[in-house]
Scaffold this motif. Structure first.
Motif, PDB file in Angstrom:
ATOM      1  N   ILE A  47      -1.076  -1.068   5.169  1.00 43.20           N
ATOM      2  CA  ILE A  47      -1.601  -0.256   4.065  1.00 43.20           C
ATOM      3  C   ILE A  47      -1.654  -1.039   2.756  1.00 43.20           C
ATOM      4  O   ILE A  47      -2.268  -0.584   1.785  1.00 43.20           O
ATOM      5  N   GLY A  48      -1.020  -2.216   2.719  1.00 48.27           N
ATOM      6  CA  GLY A  48      -1.093  -3.052   1.525  1.00 48.27           C
ATOM      7  C   GLY A  48       0.143  -3.014   0.653  1.00 48.27           C
ATOM      8  O   GLY A  48       0.115  -3.456  -0.497  1.00 48.27           O
ATOM      9  N   GLU A  49       1.253  -2.492   1.191  1.00 44.37           N
ATOM     10  CA  GLU A  49       2.536  -2.425   0.469  1.00 44.37           C
ATOM     11  C   GLU A  49       2.388  -1.793  -0.912  1.00 44.37           C
ATOM     12  O   GLU A  49       2.923  -2.274  -1.907  1.00 44.37           O
ATOM     13  N   THR A  50       1.661  -0.700  -0.928  1.00 43.66           N
ATOM     14  CA  THR A  50       1.470   0.055  -2.159  1.00 43.66           C
ATOM     15  C   THR A  50       1.275   1.527  -1.816  1.00 43.66           C
ATOM     16  O   THR A  50       0.996   1.870  -0.667  1.00 43.66           O
ATOM     17  N   ILE A 196       3.841  11.984   4.295  1.00 44.02           N
ATOM     18  CA  ILE A 196       3.685  10.995   3.230  1.00 44.02           C
ATOM     19  C   ILE A 196       3.744   9.619   3.879  1.00 44.02           C
ATOM     20  O   ILE A 196       4.808   9.162   4.291  1.00 44.02           O
ATOM     21  N   VAL A 197       2.588   8.978   4.023  1.00 42.60           N
ATOM     22  CA  VAL A 197       2.534   7.654   4.640  1.00 42.60           C
ATOM     23  C   VAL A 197       2.777   6.623   3.539  1.00 42.60           C
ATOM     24  O   VAL A 197       1.859   6.124   2.892  1.00 42.60           O
ATOM     25  N   ASP A 198       4.055   6.360   3.323  1.00 39.67           N
ATOM     26  CA  ASP A 198       4.458   5.456   2.248  1.00 39.67           C
ATOM     27  C   ASP A 198       5.866   4.963   2.535  1.00 39.67           C
ATOM     28  O   ASP A 198       6.598   5.566   3.324  1.00 39.67           O
ATOM     29  N   ASN A 199       6.232   3.883   1.886  1.00 38.91           N
ATOM     30  CA  ASN A 199       7.597   3.385   1.995  1.00 38.91           C
ATOM     31  C   ASN A 199       8.511   4.303   1.189  1.00 38.91           C
ATOM     32  O   ASN A 199       8.205   4.644   0.041  1.00 38.91           O
ATOM     33  N   ILE A 200       9.639   4.686   1.756  1.00 37.91           N
ATOM     34  CA  ILE A 200      10.530   5.627   1.078  1.00 37.91           C
ATOM     35  C   ILE A 200      11.040   5.070  -0.247  1.00 37.91           C
ATOM     36  O   ILE A 200      11.318   5.830  -1.177  1.00 37.91           O
ATOM     37  N   LEU A 240      -8.542   5.438   7.884  1.00 36.86           N
ATOM     38  CA  LEU A 240      -9.763   4.849   7.332  1.00 36.86           C
ATOM     39  C   LEU A 240      -9.422   3.763   6.319  1.00 36.86           C
ATOM     40  O   LEU A 240     -10.099   2.733   6.242  1.00 36.86           O
ATOM     41  N   HIS A 241      -8.377   3.995   5.529  1.00 30.72           N
ATOM     42  CA  HIS A 241      -7.934   2.992   4.553  1.00 30.72           C
ATOM     43  C   HIS A 241      -7.501   1.713   5.273  1.00 30.72           C
ATOM     44  O   HIS A 241      -7.900   0.602   4.877  1.00 30.72           O
ATOM     45  N   ILE A 242      -6.693   1.874   6.316  1.00 33.86           N
ATOM     46  CA  ILE A 242      -6.228   0.706   7.075  1.00 33.86           C
ATOM     47  C   ILE A 242      -7.410  -0.036   7.692  1.00 33.86           C
ATOM     48  O   ILE A 242      -7.508  -1.264   7.616  1.00 33.86           O
ATOM     49  N   ASN A 243      -8.326   0.703   8.284  1.00 35.65           N
ATOM     50  CA  ASN A 243      -9.501   0.108   8.920  1.00 35.65           C
ATOM     51  C   ASN A 243     -10.348  -0.652   7.901  1.00 35.65           C
ATOM     52  O   ASN A 243     -10.757  -1.794   8.145  1.00 35.65           O
ATOM     53  N   SER A 244     -10.578  -0.009   6.759  1.00 36.32           N
ATOM     54  CA  SER A 244     -11.385  -0.635   5.712  1.00 36.32           C
ATOM     55  C   SER A 244     -10.716  -1.898   5.174  1.00 36.32           C
ATOM     56  O   SER A 244     -11.376  -2.918   4.942  1.00 36.32           O
ATOM     57  N   ARG A 245      -9.429  -1.817   5.010  1.00 31.05           N
ATOM     58  CA  ARG A 245      -8.691  -2.969   4.487  1.00 31.05           C
ATOM     59  C   ARG A 245      -8.723  -4.128   5.469  1.00 31.05           C
ATOM     60  O   ARG A 245      -8.906  -5.288   5.074  1.00 31.05           O
ATOM     61  N   LEU A 246      -8.562  -3.838   6.749  1.00 32.64           N
ATOM     62  CA  LEU A 246      -8.596  -4.901   7.753  1.00 32.64           C
ATOM     63  C   LEU A 246      -9.980  -5.533   7.855  1.00 32.64           C
ATOM     64  O   LEU A 246     -10.113  -6.753   8.015  1.00 32.64           O
ATOM     65  N   GLU A 247     -11.010  -4.700   7.736  1.00 35.12           N
ATOM     66  CA  GLU A 247     -12.380  -5.239   7.765  1.00 35.12           C
ATOM     67  C   GLU A 247     -12.613  -6.163   6.569  1.00 35.12           C
ATOM     68  O   GLU A 247     -13.210  -7.234   6.708  1.00 35.12           O
ATOM     69  N   LYS A 248     -12.121  -5.733   5.416  1.00 35.21           N
ATOM     70  CA  LYS A 248     -12.287  -6.546   4.205  1.00 35.21           C
ATOM     71  C   LYS A 248     -11.551  -7.875   4.341  1.00 35.21           C
ATOM     72  O   LYS A 248     -12.083  -8.938   4.010  1.00 35.21           O
ATOM     73  N   LEU A 249     -10.312  -7.804   4.848  1.00 33.86           N
ATOM     74  CA  LEU A 249      -9.528  -9.021   5.018  1.00 33.86           C
ATOM     75  C   LEU A 249     -10.167  -9.957   6.034  1.00 33.86           C
ATOM     76  O   LEU A 249     -10.145 -11.180   5.870  1.00 33.86           O
ATOM     77  N   SER A 250     -10.747  -9.371   7.090  1.00 28.27           N
ATOM     78  CA  SER A 250     -11.364 -10.209   8.119  1.00 28.27           C
ATOM     79  C   SER A 250     -12.588 -10.952   7.574  1.00 28.27           C
ATOM     80  O   SER A 250     -12.896 -12.064   8.007  1.00 28.27           O
TER      81      SER A 250
END
Length: 262
Positions: A47-50, A196-200, A240-250
């Motif tokens: 998720i980008g550690e944010t 809540i998909v986030d680091n506690i 969708l965020h994870i997918n989009s981020r991975l596509e961008k990184l690739s």
């Protein structure tokens, strides 16, 4: 705890990893808790550690629901006590919620050690779950033991870093369940009412901020926030965020060629 130089590019990730190890050495965190933390780290990378926008929406809905609750309870396990003991107490105070120690690998020594860790930050904090007298129906593990003045009585329960079986069992009891889980595909994430998909370590401080801000809102506005929230949609947005981020990184490339010195 191993001293990590603050100049290290992975300082915070390593710092919290050491907190989990320290928690195990103290007797708070189970060995399986280390595995769970590592799995969470992997999803945090994705998720980008944010704190991403879907998580922020979930955080606001969670706080709104907790402020509306008649008897909110926040569950505490070994990883939570190791990572955010101070913040857990502050969050409970901000939301006027009860705290209950609840463990999958329950031993009296672990319960005592977790209680001692929390009381370092507030000697007068009320802790439930020390001597649980009730059992969640159809849950045979030690995690099924709950306090009759805590989770058993609660209408809204926060179950961070949770096992899916208890989340499912609590939902079956009619409890409104809020979980913090970096894995959007886990059973806990899919079974909870708000995920809540986030680091506690980011989520709890943000929830404290929101609780202080949102206490001023009228009841009708809090109810509107909860009513408009859709957990399935939020989990879809996370994927969708994870997918989009991975596509961008690739496309950008993640490998940086190291120049050889001559």
């Amino acid at each position: 705890m191993v001293k990590i130089p603050k100049s290290h590019p992975r300082y915070w990730s390593l710092y919290y990893r050491e907190k989990i190890i320290e928690g195990m050495e103290k007797g708070m965190t189970a060995k399986a808790g280390l595995i769970a933390h590592g799995r969470g780290e992997a999803f945090d990378y994705l998720i980008g550690e944010t704190t991403i926008e879907p998580a922020e929406k979930a955080l606001k809905a969670a706080v709104a629901k907790l402020l509306l609750a008649e008897y909110p309870v926040i569950s505490v396990n070994g990883n939570v006590a190791a990572l955010v003991p101070k913040e857990t107490i502050e969050l409970a105070k901000a939301l006027n919620a009860k705290l209950e120690i609840n463990l999958f690998y329950r031993t009296e020594d672990r319960v005592k050690t977790i209680a001692e860790e929390l009381r370092k930050h507030d000697p007068n904090v009320e802790l439930l779950g020390i001597n649980p007298t009730k059992r969640i129906p159809n849950l045979e593990s030690e995690r099924g033991k709950v306090d009759e003045n805590g989770i058993w009585k609660a209408d809204v329960v926060v179950v961070p870093l949770e096992d899916g079986d208890r989340t499912e069992a609590l939902v079956a009891m009619g409890k409104f369940i809020i979980t913090i889980d970096l894995n959007p595909l886990s059973r806990s994430a899919r079974m909870a009412d708000i995920t809540i998909v986030d680091n506690i370590v980011r989520a709890y401080p943000r929830m404290i901020e929101l609780a202080k801000e949102m206490k001023k809102l009228p009841k009708e506005e809090l109810e509107k926030i909860v009513k408009e929230y859709n957990n399935g949609q939020i989990l879809n947005e996370v994927l969708l965020h994870i997918n989009s981020r991975l596509e961008k990184l690739s496309k950008e490339g993640v490998w940086r060629k190291k120049e050889l010195s001559t």
